[in-house]
Each structure stands twice: as C-alpha cells, then as structure tokens.
Design a protein around this motif. Sequence first.
Motif, mmCIF file in Angstrom:
data_model
loop_
_atom_site.group_PDB
_atom_site.id
_atom_site.type_symbol
_atom_site.label_atom_id
_atom_site.label_comp_id
_atom_site.label_asym_id
_atom_site.label_seq_id
_atom_site.Cartn_x
_atom_site.Cartn_y
_atom_site.Cartn_z
ATOM 1 N N VAL A 83 4.542 0.186 -17.594
ATOM 2 C CA VAL A 83 3.251 0.851 -17.386
ATOM 3 C C VAL A 83 2.362 -0.003 -16.491
ATOM 4 O O VAL A 83 1.773 0.488 -15.517
ATOM 5 C CB VAL A 83 2.566 1.137 -18.742
ATOM 6 N N LEU A 86 3.553 0.182 -12.877
ATOM 7 C CA LEU A 86 3.220 1.435 -12.190
ATOM 8 C C LEU A 86 1.725 1.502 -11.874
ATOM 9 O O LEU A 86 1.322 1.887 -10.775
ATOM 10 C CB LEU A 86 3.637 2.640 -13.051
ATOM 11 N N LEU A 87 0.888 1.114 -12.850
ATOM 12 C CA LEU A 87 -0.557 1.142 -12.610
ATOM 13 C C LEU A 87 -0.914 0.185 -11.473
ATOM 14 O O LEU A 87 -1.727 0.499 -10.609
ATOM 15 C CB LEU A 87 -1.327 0.753 -13.883
ATOM 16 N N PHE A 89 0.935 -0.709 -8.964
ATOM 17 C CA PHE A 89 1.325 -0.142 -7.670
ATOM 18 C C PHE A 89 0.312 0.900 -7.208
ATOM 19 O O PHE A 89 -0.165 0.880 -6.079
ATOM 20 C CB PHE A 89 2.716 0.497 -7.764
ATOM 21 N N GLY A 90 -0.035 1.816 -8.125
ATOM 22 C CA GLY A 90 -0.984 2.862 -7.764
ATOM 23 C C GLY A 90 -2.313 2.279 -7.328
ATOM 24 O O GLY A 90 -2.941 2.749 -6.374
ATOM 25 N N LEU A 102 4.534 -3.857 -3.794
ATOM 26 C CA LEU A 102 5.864 -3.533 -4.279
ATOM 27 C C LEU A 102 6.554 -4.764 -4.877
ATOM 28 O O LEU A 102 7.239 -4.670 -5.894
ATOM 29 C CB LEU A 102 6.702 -2.954 -3.136
ATOM 30 N N VAL A 106 7.967 -4.526 -8.599
ATOM 31 C CA VAL A 106 9.388 -4.662 -8.923
ATOM 32 C C VAL A 106 9.629 -5.897 -9.775
ATOM 33 O O VAL A 106 10.443 -5.873 -10.702
ATOM 34 C CB VAL A 106 10.254 -4.704 -7.639
ATOM 35 N N PHE A 136 12.437 3.388 3.571
ATOM 36 C CA PHE A 136 11.271 4.254 3.686
ATOM 37 C C PHE A 136 10.516 4.063 5.004
ATOM 38 O O PHE A 136 10.099 5.023 5.632
ATOM 39 C CB PHE A 136 10.315 4.021 2.510
ATOM 40 N N LEU A 142 8.149 6.459 7.188
ATOM 41 C CA LEU A 142 6.980 6.727 6.364
ATOM 42 C C LEU A 142 5.875 5.766 6.800
ATOM 43 O O LEU A 142 6.118 4.575 6.928
ATOM 44 C CB LEU A 142 7.352 6.443 4.896
ATOM 45 N N ILE B 396 12.306 2.538 -10.352
ATOM 46 C CA ILE B 396 10.831 2.447 -10.384
ATOM 47 C C ILE B 396 10.275 2.300 -8.969
ATOM 48 O O ILE B 396 9.303 2.970 -8.584
ATOM 49 C CB ILE B 396 10.389 1.244 -11.250
ATOM 50 N N ALA B 397 10.913 1.453 -8.157
ATOM 51 C CA ALA B 397 10.408 1.215 -6.800
ATOM 52 C C ALA B 397 10.448 2.506 -5.987
ATOM 53 O O ALA B 397 9.443 2.910 -5.379
ATOM 54 C CB ALA B 397 11.231 0.123 -6.122
ATOM 55 N N PHE B 398 11.608 3.173 -5.972
ATOM 56 C CA PHE B 398 11.737 4.390 -5.158
ATOM 57 C C PHE B 398 10.822 5.488 -5.680
ATOM 58 O O PHE B 398 10.219 6.236 -4.908
ATOM 59 C CB PHE B 398 13.190 4.883 -5.152
ATOM 60 N N SER B 400 7.948 5.141 -7.259
ATOM 61 C CA SER B 400 6.534 4.879 -6.925
ATOM 62 C C SER B 400 6.259 5.196 -5.461
ATOM 63 O O SER B 400 5.285 5.882 -5.138
ATOM 64 C CB SER B 400 6.157 3.427 -7.173
ATOM 65 N N ILE B 401 7.116 4.683 -4.585
ATOM 66 C CA ILE B 401 6.866 4.904 -3.158
ATOM 67 C C ILE B 401 6.927 6.390 -2.841
ATOM 68 O O ILE B 401 6.048 6.945 -2.187
ATOM 69 C CB ILE B 401 7.902 4.150 -2.292
ATOM 70 N N GLY B 402 7.970 7.052 -3.341
ATOM 71 C CA GLY B 402 8.146 8.470 -3.046
ATOM 72 C C GLY B 402 6.981 9.304 -3.537
ATOM 73 O O GLY B 402 6.422 10.110 -2.798
ATOM 74 N N PHE B 404 3.949 8.340 -4.323
ATOM 75 C CA PHE B 404 2.695 8.015 -3.645
ATOM 76 C C PHE B 404 2.643 8.651 -2.262
ATOM 77 O O PHE B 404 1.602 9.118 -1.808
ATOM 78 C CB PHE B 404 2.534 6.491 -3.522
ATOM 79 N N SER B 405 3.793 8.688 -1.596
ATOM 80 C CA SER B 405 3.792 9.142 -0.204
ATOM 81 C C SER B 405 3.486 10.635 -0.076
ATOM 82 O O SER B 405 3.145 11.093 1.001
ATOM 83 C CB SER B 405 5.146 8.837 0.442
ATOM 84 N N ARG B 408 -0.640 10.492 -0.986
ATOM 85 C CA ARG B 408 -1.366 9.225 -0.910
ATOM 86 C C ARG B 408 -2.420 9.158 -2.000
ATOM 87 O O ARG B 408 -3.545 8.755 -1.772
ATOM 88 C CB ARG B 408 -2.057 9.061 0.446
ATOM 89 N N PRO B 410 -3.301 7.668 -5.619
ATOM 90 C CA PRO B 410 -2.874 6.712 -6.654
ATOM 91 C C PRO B 410 -2.696 7.390 -8.011
ATOM 92 O O PRO B 410 -1.900 6.947 -8.825
ATOM 93 C CB PRO B 410 -4.025 5.702 -6.720
ATOM 94 N N VAL B 413 0.771 8.180 -9.076
ATOM 95 C CA VAL B 413 1.563 7.058 -9.595
ATOM 96 C C VAL B 413 1.172 6.779 -11.046
ATOM 97 O O VAL B 413 2.024 6.534 -11.891
ATOM 98 C CB VAL B 413 1.379 5.797 -8.724
ATOM 99 N N TYR B 414 -0.141 6.871 -11.340
ATOM 100 C CA TYR B 414 -0.553 6.696 -12.740
ATOM 101 C C TYR B 414 0.103 7.768 -13.613
ATOM 102 O O TYR B 414 0.471 7.518 -14.757
ATOM 103 C CB TYR B 414 -2.080 6.807 -12.893
ATOM 104 N N ILE B 416 2.979 9.078 -13.313
ATOM 105 C CA ILE B 416 4.363 8.719 -13.668
ATOM 106 C C ILE B 416 4.360 7.929 -14.961
ATOM 107 O O ILE B 416 5.148 8.185 -15.871
ATOM 108 C CB ILE B 416 5.028 7.845 -12.583
ATOM 109 N N ALA B 417 3.448 6.937 -15.045
ATOM 110 C CA ALA B 417 3.387 6.105 -16.247
ATOM 111 C C ALA B 417 3.043 6.961 -17.449
ATOM 112 O O ALA B 417 3.670 6.865 -18.509
ATOM 113 C CB ALA B 417 2.359 4.992 -16.064
ATOM 114 N N PHE B 418 2.042 7.842 -17.283
ATOM 115 C CA PHE B 418 1.618 8.704 -18.387
ATOM 116 C C PHE B 418 2.780 9.571 -18.880
ATOM 117 O O PHE B 418 3.076 9.619 -20.075
ATOM 118 C CB PHE B 418 0.443 9.576 -17.941
#
Lengths: 153, 501
Positions: A83, A86-87, A89-90, A102, A106, A136, A142, B396-398, B400-402, B404-405, B408, B410, B413-414, B416-418
């Motif tokens: 959690v 993820l937070l 990162f966002g 990132l 990670v 990406f 991207l 997790i990395a892919f 988050s990036i995916g 978010f993109s 754009r 945030p 992304v939050y 996802i965690a929820f």
Amino acid sequence: MNMHGARKDLLAGAVFVCFGLAFALTAGSYDVGSALRMGPGYFPLVLGGLLVVLGIAIAVKAFVAGEGGDLGAVPWKALVLLVVALLFFGYTVRGLGLVPSLLVTVFLTALAGRNARVIPAALVAASLTALSILIFVIALQLRLPYFGFWLQG
Amino acid sequence: MDILQNLGLGFETAFTPINLLFAFIGVALGTAVGVLPGIGPTATIAMLLPITFGFEPVTSLIMLAGIYYGAQYGGSTTAILINLPGESSAAVTALDGHQMAKQGRAGPALATAALGSFFAGTVGTLALALFAVPISQAALLFGAPEYFSLVVLGLIASIALASGSVLKALAMIVLGLLLGTVGQDTFSGTPRFTFGLRELYGGLDFVALAVGLFGVAEILRNLEGDITRSVMVQKVKNLWLTKDDFRRIRGPVLRGTGLGTVLGVLPGAGHVLASFVSYSVEKRVSKRPQEFGKGAIEGVAGPESANNAAAQTQFVPLLTLGLPVSPIMALLLGAFIIQGIVPGPNVINEEPALVWGLIASMWIGNLFLVLLNLPLIGLWVKMLTIPYRFLFPAIIAFASIGTFSINRNPFDVYAIAFFGILGYVLIKLGCEPAPLLLGFVLGPLLETYLRRSLIISDGDPTVFVTRPISLVLLLLALGAFVIAVLPTVRKKRDVVFEEED
C-alpha cells in the motif's frame, strides 16, 4: 457449528452491510426523485438497501450453517509495504519523475516478499526500473519524464 | 455467401504485418502468464490495456484477445508437466495430464492438448463467425427495456454458473454496481460519492479496479505462504501421437468442442464449466472409466477442447450485444470503450474490419499457439524458474505505470491500493472477485437503461414485462436464479465443480 467459519461469514456480512449503509445514506442526501423521474440518488439508494439486506442474510446464514475454513495468516508486512509503495508512486510520479519514484516503489514492494533482504531488493528495483523504462518509455513512447519538477527546482 | 466475404475481410485485416506481429505478441504473452502461477490473464490484460491506447483499435483487441486464449494453452502446459494449473480451467487437465506425464507420456499429453485446442479453437471461431451476424441483427430490435432485462439476465446467470455461495456472489454484484455509480451522474451531472474530490468526477478507473482485485489481492494471497516451486521436469520427448492415441481422442475432442462451443456463450465461468462437464461426460461414455484419474488420454482431450472452444464463443455476446460474460470480456469491453467504439449490435456493421479482423486473428493466433507450444515447450518450462520475488514487484511496477498513464491521475494509482485491500479482504472472507468486476462494468449500463426505459414509458414500471422480448429475458433470469438456489441443483453444481478435487 464451526465458529471460525461462522465468523468468516459474519465478517463478510458486516462488510456488505457497512458498504450498503454508506452508499444508501449518502445517496439519500442526493435528489432521489420518483420512479417516474429518477434523481441521481434513486438507483444507488435502492442498491444500497439491497446490499444491506444481502449482508444481513449472509450474517444470519452464518449462524444457521457457517461454512468451514479458517481465516488463515495475513501477511501484514506485505500489505503495509504494498500500500505504501502504491501511494508513494501515485503521490510522487509527477513531482519526482518516473526514475526515482519507480525505484523506491519497486524497492518497497520487493521488501514485501518473505525473507526479503535489502541488497537483493535494491537489485530487483534497479533492474525492474531499467526494464520498465525500456518497455514503456523507449519502446512504447509513453511520455513520462525521467526526473520531475521537484528535482529541477 | 456473406460469411465468406466477411471472413475474407477479416483475414485481409488480420494478415497485415502489424496485426500478425501483435497477434503473436499477444499469444506469446498469454502463454507466458498461463504458465506462470501467480499471475493470470485478467491481471495481465488489465495491466496492458493502458499501453494499447496508441494502437489501432483492431490491433489492440487482437493482442488483448490473444493474451486471453493464449493463457488457456499455457495453463494446460503447467497442469500437465508439474500438476500446477496456471489457469482455473486447466485444473481438470491436470488430473489425467499429469498422470500421463508421470508415466513418461508428457509428449502425447501436450500434443493432445495442443491439437485438441487447435481443432476446438477453429470450430469455435467458425461458430463465432456464423452466429455473430444473426444475433446482432436480432439485437438491433432491442430498445432500452430489452437491454435492461438483458443486463439483468447476464448478471444473474453469471451467479448461477459460478461456484460458491449464491448470496455472496449476489452481494458482490450489487457492490460492483454501487462502485460503478461513483462519479458524475450522466443524467443530471450531480457528482455522486466523490467526497468533493474533482479527481473522482470521472468515476473510479476500471483498470485500477481490475488490477487491484486480480493483481494486488492475488499477490497478497501468494505472500501468505512460502512459494517454493520445485521444477522437476524430465525432458519432453515424443511429441507426437500414435495411431491408437488418435483413435482414442477423436470422440472426446469432437464432444468437448461441441460442449465448449455451446457453454462458452453462457455468462459466468463458461470455459471452466465446459471443461468440467466434458470430463464427466468422457468418464461416463468411456468403456474404461477406471482409467480416468490414472492417465487416460481422453481426460486430457475432452476438457482441453471444451475449454478452448468456449474461450472463442465467449466473444459472441461481447461482439454482438456488447454484453461481457466474464471479467476478461468485461476488460475487452473496456478496451472497446477506450478506443471510442460503443460496443453493441451496431459494431459489426459500423466496424466490420474490426470485428472480422479480430475473429480471423483468433484462428491465426490458434495456429501460432500450436507452433509456439509444441516445439518450444522447453522455453516455457524454463520460465517457471523465474522466482516469485522478482515477479510480483514487476506486476506492481507495470500496473502502476500503466494505470497512471491512462489519465495521469494519481487517484487511479491510489485506487489500485484500495481495491487491492478490498479484494484481498473479500477473497479472505470467501467472496469471489469476478462478479464485482462484472457488476462494476455493467452498473452504468443498467442504470442508464433503467432510467431511459422509465422515461420512455412515462414512469410505468410494467414496461419490462409488457414488451415480449424483455419479458422472456426476465423470465430466463428468474429461471437462472431459481436454478442457482434450488438445493438439488446446487448439490449437483457443487459436484460438478468439486468432485474432481
């Protein structure tokens, strides 16, 4: 009756009742309208009520015939780390930019594994960040800046 | 012959180099995630959905669909070789497939799975091509009330065919419907359940929801215990069937294909059901039922064919009615919407190249799969040695990036965690996440059709039962519900899903 099983269903019922109440009560504060002219609150109000009823039914059934099965262990460390990762990162991907954000994300995630150690986690973070940039940013074009405006002060 | 013309257009579209390339990438990725335990096609498609924005719609759908049916192939490979079904529908294949492998007949088992799947995939694709036009033409007669009833039928039927508690599945659907109402109301513009946050006006992001429910929640499940995979696979040799094998699998493949083609159209886990049903049928008609569970080749041929035929015909309701019958189809529906295409009966007329290109690509994809899976089997087995501690950070990395993109935002992304936590808690409490995703995707449609119907009928709620098509659909929904709760049927259903454990 299996107490563990009953508790599992009771909890499930409680979760649904809570969600149902939250949605129904909030929906009640919107314009509900009538069946003829439904307001924005109508549909969620009805569904919220239905969810409460279903939640209660699940809980009641738990007393009558609880399903077996233990709740089992919860990986608390992993849960918190995922959690937070993820937070983070966002919250930082725009400010810090993709690379630092990132890397940290990670790294935190990799620490969530069982018996994870710092150095292997850092290696995983570095290689996955590189891989992600390759996929990406370079291959898929991207447009995510490597370093964000917080760092360019 | 319209159908030939349509298929011609389809192959023309699918045979462009870029589409061939992405069909290949799709099935290869699908095989990979099918082989790897701990990551399934649902999470993979959700993660990759965002990066297909820039593609042509048809290219994007060809790749995403390829991941789906590719995963069905990959799942059976691990089921046979190490008794680890990478995908739920491959659980049946593991029964006899792994026994065959233990007896040194892994090669014939893999070849049977691949050939049966290819045959079934071909028939399934043909059935899809045949039925797509008539069904979508019938659907053009549908108005808002019919669509409302159709969505109700889809939701109810998905419970009837799932395993586990009916009450919990219903509650999950309703929770999904409610989560789908978050955001601005389309009729009045009122923001709902947004807590005053502008970021939530557009609603919860469904990629975030899918990645959270199927990706993060699954990771947490896997981190509960130790994941140690000992890969002890002998070299697979003899990748071909004897004359006797061919004779033995002919019947099961044909029956499995027929069963799968029909059951795949049904909402819920049609392909899982198909493989289970096919296994029981084969056991019943076999002259040597005692061999089942001990390495009967029929026990691999039937379920594998059923499962792959169903994987193809699952597309029928999606392409003709815009109605997803499973979480993966819901994600593909999302892919349509993201590409600016409104799914429904009009798609086939307005975007013929897209629909027929997709259908044709599935046949090509199935061919790729045979080529990828038989000669390159060693490569996939090697993939099993990728340690999980590397795999889940990558997810997790892919993710988050995916996610978010896309916007754009945030908040996505939050989210996802929820949803990861929500999904994990609910799975822990014995609730399947699939109905929630289905409810979430269909919720806005359900509400729109309901309100539109009532506006058209001047608030008369009998509109749903006075229009004949709508009435029939609702009666079918009622029937499905009764079937789901009837004790005798429930028992049988549990037997179908559990007898082979």
